[in-house]
Design a protein around this motif. Structure first.
Motif, PDB file in Angstrom:
ATOM      1  N   ILE A 117       1.305  -5.713  -0.561  1.00  0.00           N
ATOM      2  CA  ILE A 117       0.567  -4.452  -0.603  1.00  0.00           C
ATOM      3  C   ILE A 117       1.320  -3.508   0.323  1.00  0.00           C
ATOM      4  CG2 ILE A 117      -1.562  -3.207  -0.121  1.00  0.00           C
ATOM      5  CD1 ILE A 117      -3.134  -5.718  -0.630  1.00  0.00           C
ATOM      6  N   ASN A 118       1.949  -2.498  -0.249  1.00  0.00           N
ATOM      7  CA  ASN A 118       2.664  -1.508   0.543  1.00  0.00           C
ATOM      8  C   ASN A 118       1.695  -0.404   0.934  1.00  0.00           C
ATOM      9  OD1 ASN A 118       4.180   1.403   0.082  1.00  0.00           O
ATOM     10  ND2 ASN A 118       5.227   0.022   1.477  1.00  0.00           N
ATOM     11  N   THR A 119       1.633  -0.108   2.236  1.00  0.00           N
ATOM     12  CA  THR A 119       0.663   0.873   2.710  1.00  0.00           C
ATOM     13  C   THR A 119       1.296   1.898   3.637  1.00  0.00           C
ATOM     14  OG1 THR A 119      -1.565   1.098   3.664  1.00  0.00           O
ATOM     15  CG2 THR A 119      -0.098  -0.482   4.721  1.00  0.00           C
ATOM     16  N   ARG A 120       0.686   3.076   3.665  1.00  0.00           N
ATOM     17  CA  ARG A 120       1.058   4.179   4.548  1.00  0.00           C
ATOM     18  C   ARG A 120       2.479   4.689   4.323  1.00  0.00           C
ATOM     19  NH1 ARG A 120      -0.572   2.426  10.449  1.00  0.00           N
ATOM     20  NH2 ARG A 120       0.626   4.292  10.885  1.00  0.00           N
ATOM     21  N   ASP A 121       3.028   4.419   3.154  1.00  0.00           N
ATOM     22  CA  ASP A 121       4.283   5.043   2.749  1.00  0.00           C
ATOM     23  C   ASP A 121       3.921   6.193   1.816  1.00  0.00           C
ATOM     24  OD1 ASP A 121       6.809   3.964   3.754  1.00  0.00           O
ATOM     25  OD2 ASP A 121       6.133   2.052   2.911  1.00  0.00           O
ATOM     26  N   THR A 122       3.987   7.426   2.304  1.00  0.00           N
ATOM     27  CA  THR A 122       3.582   8.567   1.481  1.00  0.00           C
ATOM     28  C   THR A 122       4.546   8.818   0.336  1.00  0.00           C
ATOM     29  OG1 THR A 122       4.680  10.038   3.051  1.00  0.00           O
ATOM     30  CG2 THR A 122       2.310   9.695   3.344  1.00  0.00           C
ATOM     31  N   ASP A 123       5.777   8.385   0.483  1.00  0.00           N
ATOM     32  CA  ASP A 123       6.761   8.498  -0.585  1.00  0.00           C
ATOM     33  C   ASP A 123       7.168   7.092  -1.008  1.00  0.00           C
ATOM     34  OD1 ASP A 123       8.880   8.936  -2.283  1.00  0.00           O
ATOM     35  OD2 ASP A 123       9.952  10.304  -0.938  1.00  0.00           O
ATOM     36  N   PRO A 124       6.854   6.696  -2.241  1.00  0.00           N
ATOM     37  CA  PRO A 124       7.195   5.334  -2.664  1.00  0.00           C
ATOM     38  C   PRO A 124       8.684   5.046  -2.640  1.00  0.00           C
ATOM     39  CG  PRO A 124       6.455   6.651  -4.538  1.00  0.00           C
ATOM     40  CD  PRO A 124       6.183   7.452  -3.313  1.00  0.00           C
ATOM     41  N   ALA A 125       9.509   6.099  -2.666  1.00  0.00           N
ATOM     42  CA  ALA A 125      10.960   5.889  -2.642  1.00  0.00           C
ATOM     43  C   ALA A 125      11.387   5.165  -1.375  1.00  0.00           C
ATOM     44  CB  ALA A 125      11.684   7.240  -2.757  1.00  0.00           C
ATOM     45  N   ASN A 126      10.697   5.417  -0.257  1.00  0.00           N
ATOM     46  CA  ASN A 126      11.027   4.723   0.996  1.00  0.00           C
ATOM     47  C   ASN A 126      10.766   3.223   0.875  1.00  0.00           C
ATOM     48  OD1 ASN A 126      11.697   7.158   2.235  1.00  0.00           O
ATOM     49  ND2 ASN A 126       9.613   7.494   2.948  1.00  0.00           N
ATOM     50  N   ALA A 127       9.652   2.883   0.240  1.00  0.00           N
ATOM     51  CA  ALA A 127       9.306   1.472   0.072  1.00  0.00           C
ATOM     52  C   ALA A 127      10.235   0.785  -0.923  1.00  0.00           C
ATOM     53  CB  ALA A 127       7.847   1.354  -0.374  1.00  0.00           C
ATOM     54  N   VAL A 128      10.597   1.481  -1.984  1.00  0.00           N
ATOM     55  CA  VAL A 128      11.530   0.919  -2.965  1.00  0.00           C
ATOM     56  C   VAL A 128      12.884   0.665  -2.307  1.00  0.00           C
ATOM     57  CG1 VAL A 128      12.798   1.414  -5.095  1.00  0.00           C
ATOM     58  CG2 VAL A 128      10.344   1.898  -4.964  1.00  0.00           C
ATOM     59  N   ALA A 129      13.324   1.608  -1.462  1.00  0.00           N
ATOM     60  CA  ALA A 129      14.594   1.427  -0.741  1.00  0.00           C
ATOM     61  C   ALA A 129      14.511   0.236   0.214  1.00  0.00           C
ATOM     62  CB  ALA A 129      14.935   2.706   0.029  1.00  0.00           C
ATOM     63  N   PHE A 130      13.362   0.045   0.862  1.00  0.00           N
ATOM     64  CA  PHE A 130      13.141  -1.100   1.747  1.00  0.00           C
ATOM     65  C   PHE A 130      13.343  -2.399   0.957  1.00  0.00           C
ATOM     66  CE2 PHE A 130      10.432  -4.442   3.338  1.00  0.00           C
ATOM     67  CZ  PHE A 130      10.440  -4.339   4.723  1.00  0.00           C
ATOM     68  N   GLU A 131      12.686  -2.495  -0.197  1.00  0.00           N
ATOM     69  CA  GLU A 131      12.795  -3.714  -1.008  1.00  0.00           C
ATOM     70  C   GLU A 131      14.237  -3.962  -1.445  1.00  0.00           C
ATOM     71  OE1 GLU A 131       8.526  -4.551  -3.026  1.00  0.00           O
ATOM     72  OE2 GLU A 131       9.872  -3.259  -4.157  1.00  0.00           O
ATOM     73  N   SER A 140       4.882  -5.668  -5.489  1.00  0.00           N
ATOM     74  CA  SER A 140       3.985  -5.084  -4.488  1.00  0.00           C
ATOM     75  C   SER A 140       3.122  -4.012  -5.136  1.00  0.00           C
ATOM     76  CB  SER A 140       4.770  -4.444  -3.337  1.00  0.00           C
ATOM     77  OG  SER A 140       5.195  -5.395  -2.395  1.00  0.00           O
ATOM     78  N   ILE A 141       1.897  -3.926  -4.679  1.00  0.00           N
ATOM     79  CA  ILE A 141       0.985  -2.852  -5.074  1.00  0.00           C
ATOM     80  C   ILE A 141       1.217  -1.673  -4.142  1.00  0.00           C
ATOM     81  CG2 ILE A 141      -1.455  -2.168  -5.130  1.00  0.00           C
ATOM     82  CD1 ILE A 141      -2.085  -5.111  -5.896  1.00  0.00           C
ATOM     83  N   TYR A 142       1.314  -0.481  -4.705  1.00  0.00           N
ATOM     84  CA  TYR A 142       1.488   0.726  -3.901  1.00  0.00           C
ATOM     85  C   TYR A 142       0.101   1.228  -3.499  1.00  0.00           C
ATOM     86  CZ  TYR A 142       3.036   5.404  -2.526  1.00  0.00           C
ATOM     87  OH  TYR A 142       3.290   6.567  -1.822  1.00  0.00           O
ATOM     88  N   ASP A 143      -0.176   1.214  -2.198  1.00  0.00           N
ATOM     89  CA  ASP A 143      -1.505   1.548  -1.659  1.00  0.00           C
ATOM     90  C   ASP A 143      -1.345   2.458  -0.437  1.00  0.00           C
ATOM     91  OD1 ASP A 143      -4.305   1.411  -1.267  1.00  0.00           O
ATOM     92  OD2 ASP A 143      -4.111  -0.337   0.043  1.00  0.00           O
ATOM     93  N   PRO A 144      -0.860   3.690  -0.634  1.00  0.00           N
ATOM     94  CA  PRO A 144      -0.518   4.534   0.518  1.00  0.00           C
ATOM     95  C   PRO A 144      -1.689   4.866   1.430  1.00  0.00           C
ATOM     96  CG  PRO A 144      -0.516   5.816  -1.517  1.00  0.00           C
ATOM     97  CD  PRO A 144      -0.628   4.384  -1.917  1.00  0.00           C
ATOM     98  N   ASP A 145      -2.889   4.937   0.880  1.00  0.00           N
ATOM     99  CA  ASP A 145      -4.062   5.294   1.681  1.00  0.00           C
ATOM    100  C   ASP A 145      -4.818   4.091   2.236  1.00  0.00           C
ATOM    101  OD1 ASP A 145      -3.595   8.025   1.202  1.00  0.00           O
ATOM    102  OD2 ASP A 145      -4.624   7.895  -0.729  1.00  0.00           O
ATOM    103  N   GLY A 146      -4.368   2.893   1.913  1.00  0.00           N
ATOM    104  CA  GLY A 146      -5.028   1.685   2.422  1.00  0.00           C
ATOM    105  C   GLY A 146      -6.347   1.359   1.760  1.00  0.00           C
ATOM    106  N   ASN A 147      -6.595   1.913   0.577  1.00  0.00           N
ATOM    107  CA  ASN A 147      -7.877   1.666  -0.093  1.00  0.00           C
ATOM    108  C   ASN A 147      -8.071   0.204  -0.463  1.00  0.00           C
ATOM    109  OD1 ASN A 147      -8.655   4.404  -0.026  1.00  0.00           O
ATOM    110  ND2 ASN A 147      -7.484   4.842  -1.887  1.00  0.00           N
ATOM    111  N   GLN A 148      -6.995  -0.467  -0.870  1.00  0.00           N
ATOM    112  CA  GLN A 148      -7.121  -1.881  -1.244  1.00  0.00           C
ATOM    113  C   GLN A 148      -7.360  -2.754  -0.015  1.00  0.00           C
ATOM    114  OE1 GLN A 148      -7.336  -2.625  -4.546  1.00  0.00           O
ATOM    115  NE2 GLN A 148      -7.185  -0.387  -4.670  1.00  0.00           N
ATOM    116  N   ILE A 149      -6.732  -2.401   1.086  1.00  0.00           N
ATOM    117  CA  ILE A 149      -6.892  -3.160   2.325  1.00  0.00           C
ATOM    118  C   ILE A 149      -8.339  -3.096   2.803  1.00  0.00           C
ATOM    119  CG2 ILE A 149      -6.136  -3.328   4.733  1.00  0.00           C
ATOM    120  CD1 ILE A 149      -3.462  -2.068   3.764  1.00  0.00           C
ATOM    121  N   LEU A 150      -8.977  -1.944   2.621  1.00  0.00           N
ATOM    122  CA  LEU A 150     -10.358  -1.767   3.072  1.00  0.00           C
ATOM    123  C   LEU A 150     -11.356  -2.583   2.255  1.00  0.00           C
ATOM    124  CD1 LEU A 150     -10.357   2.078   3.781  1.00  0.00           C
ATOM    125  CD2 LEU A 150     -10.333   0.217   5.454  1.00  0.00           C
ATOM    126  N   LYS A 151     -10.930  -3.161   1.149  1.00  0.00           N
ATOM    127  CA  LYS A 151     -11.832  -3.979   0.335  1.00  0.00           C
ATOM    128  C   LYS A 151     -12.119  -5.343   0.965  1.00  0.00           C
ATOM    129  CE  LYS A 151     -10.628  -2.053  -4.201  1.00  0.00           C
ATOM    130  NZ  LYS A 151     -10.075  -2.387  -5.538  1.00  0.00           N
TER     131      LYS A 151
END
Length: 199
Positions: A117-131, A140-151
């Motif tokens: 679960i990728n979180t707090r990355d406002t631009d998914p390109a940063n996370a894709v580059a990380f991977e 990975s699920i893209y969850d920039p606002d942490g909504n899935q984590i709060l479940k």
């Protein structure tokens, strides 16, 4: 202000501080919670575990895959042990553990499904580059606002920091959690006991 009022304020503050310590102790000690009665214990290396039969159901985690290839659902992996890693490209401990997580995903192959679960990355390109940089191939699920984590239910083996890694058993229940960067040995200590449980 009278002496009585001053004493009352100090007493109230002291009681508030004591209550906060008790609540903090309950959340970290692994005692049973009122939200499901799950007891968990902290083992070696700060790995929390819940015994089979006293585990909380994993929440309904869903979202768009980070690479944009489609929807991902945790429930789709029911019947398999799932290793769920919560991470961000901005997180230095996440960078420290990324290659070890990928190595573990390759080692366990079909025995365990790794999912991020990728979180707090406002631009998914940063996370894709990380991977790409760390050779991460599991989804990975893209969850920039942490909504899935709060479940995740409070008082369970819920994530409270980043990175957090959670092992989910074949019945879709929260079995183990570590709230720090993990070595491959740590991952083995989390995954192996859950894999060894009867199918």
């Amino acid at each position: 202000m009278s002496r009585t009022s001053s004493r009352r304020i100090r007493l109230t503050a002291a009681l508030g501080a004591a209550t906060a310590l008790v609540l903090a102790g309950c959340s970290s000690s692994g005692t049973a919670s009122s939200e499901g009665g799950v007891g968990f214990v902290t083992g070696k290396g700060g790995i929390d575990t819940a015994p089979a039969g006293r585990r909380t159901d994993a929440p309904d985690i869903t979202g768009t895959s980070l690479d944009g290839s489609g929807a991902l659902k945790l429930a789709d992996y029911r019947g398999k042990v799932v290793v769920l890693n919560i991470w961000g490209s901005w997180c230095s401990p996440c960078r420290a553990e990324a290659k070890g997580l990928q190595a573990a995903a390759e080692k366990y192959g079909d025995k365990a499904q790794f999912l991020g679960i990728n979180t707090r990355d406002t631009d998914p390109a940063n996370a894709v580059a990380f991977e790409k940089n760390f050779g991460v191939t599991y989804p990975s699920i893209y969850d920039p606002d942490g909504n899935q984590i709060l479940k995740f239910p409070k008082g369970s083996l819920n994530p409270q920091s980043i990175p957090t890694t959670i092992v989910i058993d074949r019945d879709g229940k929260l079995a183990a959690r570590a709230m720090r960067a993990l070595s491959t040995e740590d991952l083995d200590r989390m995954i192996e006991p859950v894999l060894a449980e009867s199918k």
